[in-house]
Design a protein around this motif. Sequence first.
Motif, PDB file in Angstrom:
ATOM      1  N   ILE A   1       0.856  -1.187   0.000  1.00  0.00           N
ATOM      2  CA  ILE A   1       0.000   0.000   0.000  1.00  0.00           C
ATOM      3  C   ILE A   1       0.891   1.235   0.000  1.00  0.00           C
ATOM      4  O   ILE A   1       1.780   1.363   0.833  1.00  0.00           O
ATOM      5  N   LEU A   2       0.635   2.115  -0.953  1.00  0.00           N
ATOM      6  CA  LEU A   2       1.404   3.348  -1.090  1.00  0.00           C
ATOM      7  C   LEU A   2       0.602   4.497  -0.515  1.00  0.00           C
ATOM      8  O   LEU A   2      -0.578   4.660  -0.822  1.00  0.00           O
ATOM      9  N   ALA A   3       1.229   5.324   0.314  1.00  0.00           N
ATOM     10  CA  ALA A   3       0.574   6.467   0.964  1.00  0.00           C
ATOM     11  C   ALA A   3      -0.628   5.983   1.771  1.00  0.00           C
ATOM     12  O   ALA A   3      -1.768   6.318   1.499  1.00  0.00           O
TER      13      ALA A   3
ATOM     14  N   TYR B   1      -7.589   2.037   5.667  1.00  0.00           N
ATOM     15  CA  TYR B   1      -8.732   1.132   5.785  1.00  0.00           C
ATOM     16  C   TYR B   1      -8.492  -0.140   4.972  1.00  0.00           C
ATOM     17  O   TYR B   1      -8.791  -1.246   5.430  1.00  0.00           O
ATOM     18  N   HIS B   2      -7.930  -0.006   3.776  1.00  0.00           N
ATOM     19  CA  HIS B   2      -7.622  -1.192   2.980  1.00  0.00           C
ATOM     20  C   HIS B   2      -6.550  -2.040   3.667  1.00  0.00           C
ATOM     21  O   HIS B   2      -6.637  -3.272   3.654  1.00  0.00           O
ATOM     22  N   ALA B   3      -5.565  -1.393   4.277  1.00  0.00           N
ATOM     23  CA  ALA B   3      -4.546  -2.133   5.020  1.00  0.00           C
ATOM     24  C   ALA B   3      -5.185  -2.902   6.172  1.00  0.00           C
ATOM     25  O   ALA B   3      -4.855  -4.065   6.420  1.00  0.00           O
TER      26      ALA B   3
ATOM     27  N   ASP C   1       3.853  -4.868   2.521  1.00  0.00           N
ATOM     28  CA  ASP C   1       4.599  -3.615   2.624  1.00  0.00           C
ATOM     29  C   ASP C   1       3.657  -2.417   2.679  1.00  0.00           C
ATOM     30  O   ASP C   1       2.608  -2.425   2.031  1.00  0.00           O
ATOM     31  N   ILE C   2       4.057  -1.419   3.453  1.00  0.00           N
ATOM     32  CA  ILE C   2       3.350  -0.139   3.505  1.00  0.00           C
ATOM     33  C   ILE C   2       4.382   0.954   3.258  1.00  0.00           C
ATOM     34  O   ILE C   2       5.417   0.995   3.917  1.00  0.00           O
ATOM     35  N   VAL C   3       4.077   1.830   2.295  1.00  0.00           N
ATOM     36  CA  VAL C   3       4.910   2.992   2.027  1.00  0.00           C
ATOM     37  C   VAL C   3       4.145   4.211   2.528  1.00  0.00           C
ATOM     38  O   VAL C   3       3.026   4.468   2.087  1.00  0.00           O
ATOM     39  N   GLU C   4       4.716   4.920   3.476  1.00  0.00           N
ATOM     40  CA  GLU C   4       4.066   6.111   4.031  1.00  0.00           C
ATOM     41  C   GLU C   4       5.112   7.231   4.132  1.00  0.00           C
ATOM     42  O   GLU C   4       5.780   7.381   5.157  1.00  0.00           O
TER      43      GLU C   4
ATOM     44  N   GLU D   1      12.391   1.896  -1.657  1.00  0.00           N
ATOM     45  CA  GLU D   1      12.839   0.967  -0.613  1.00  0.00           C
ATOM     46  C   GLU D   1      12.112  -0.364  -0.643  1.00  0.00           C
ATOM     47  O   GLU D   1      12.547  -1.329   0.005  1.00  0.00           O
ATOM     48  N   VAL D   2      11.003  -0.444  -1.376  1.00  0.00           N
ATOM     49  CA  VAL D   2      10.190  -1.672  -1.396  1.00  0.00           C
ATOM     50  C   VAL D   2      10.943  -2.741  -2.203  1.00  0.00           C
ATOM     51  O   VAL D   2      11.342  -2.486  -3.336  1.00  0.00           O
ATOM     52  N   PRO D   3      11.144  -3.925  -1.636  1.00  0.00           N
ATOM     53  CA  PRO D   3      11.838  -4.993  -2.391  1.00  0.00           C
ATOM     54  C   PRO D   3      11.008  -5.431  -3.591  1.00  0.00           C
ATOM     55  O   PRO D   3       9.785  -5.470  -3.524  1.00  0.00           O
TER      56      PRO D   3
END
Length: 113
Positions: free
Chosen positions: A41-43, A54-56, A71-74, A110-112
């Motif tokens: 999830i991005l942002a 909410y989706h996370a 993974d979460i990108v925030e 940074e996300v693999p």
Amino acid sequence: VVLGRRGAQPAVQLTRQPQQVAWPHCCYKGMEREQVVEVAILACGAPRRGMGWYHAKQLLEGRVTGAKLTDIVEPFFLTTGKETQAGQDFARWAAAAEASGVRLHQFVAEVPV
């Protein structure tokens, strides 16, 4: 369903034909049900305020069949926004997500892969 005046011959006879629904079977076409799609999830956004959050939450609760949050990108709450109240809320929630095996990232790079 019959349309027309009462006691008169039906003006139009409508019948409902059964229809085949492609979903959710389309999601499994060529894919075993045991296979899982890894989701990033991005942002993500703030807990209880962001749609990404909410989706996370749905993914972490197992409410999305065949998907696993990895993974979460925030970029905001993990950098300049971490001192805000929403950033502190995110940090508390993110700690629980990390305990579930989710990796947190400040930037997409940074996300693999």
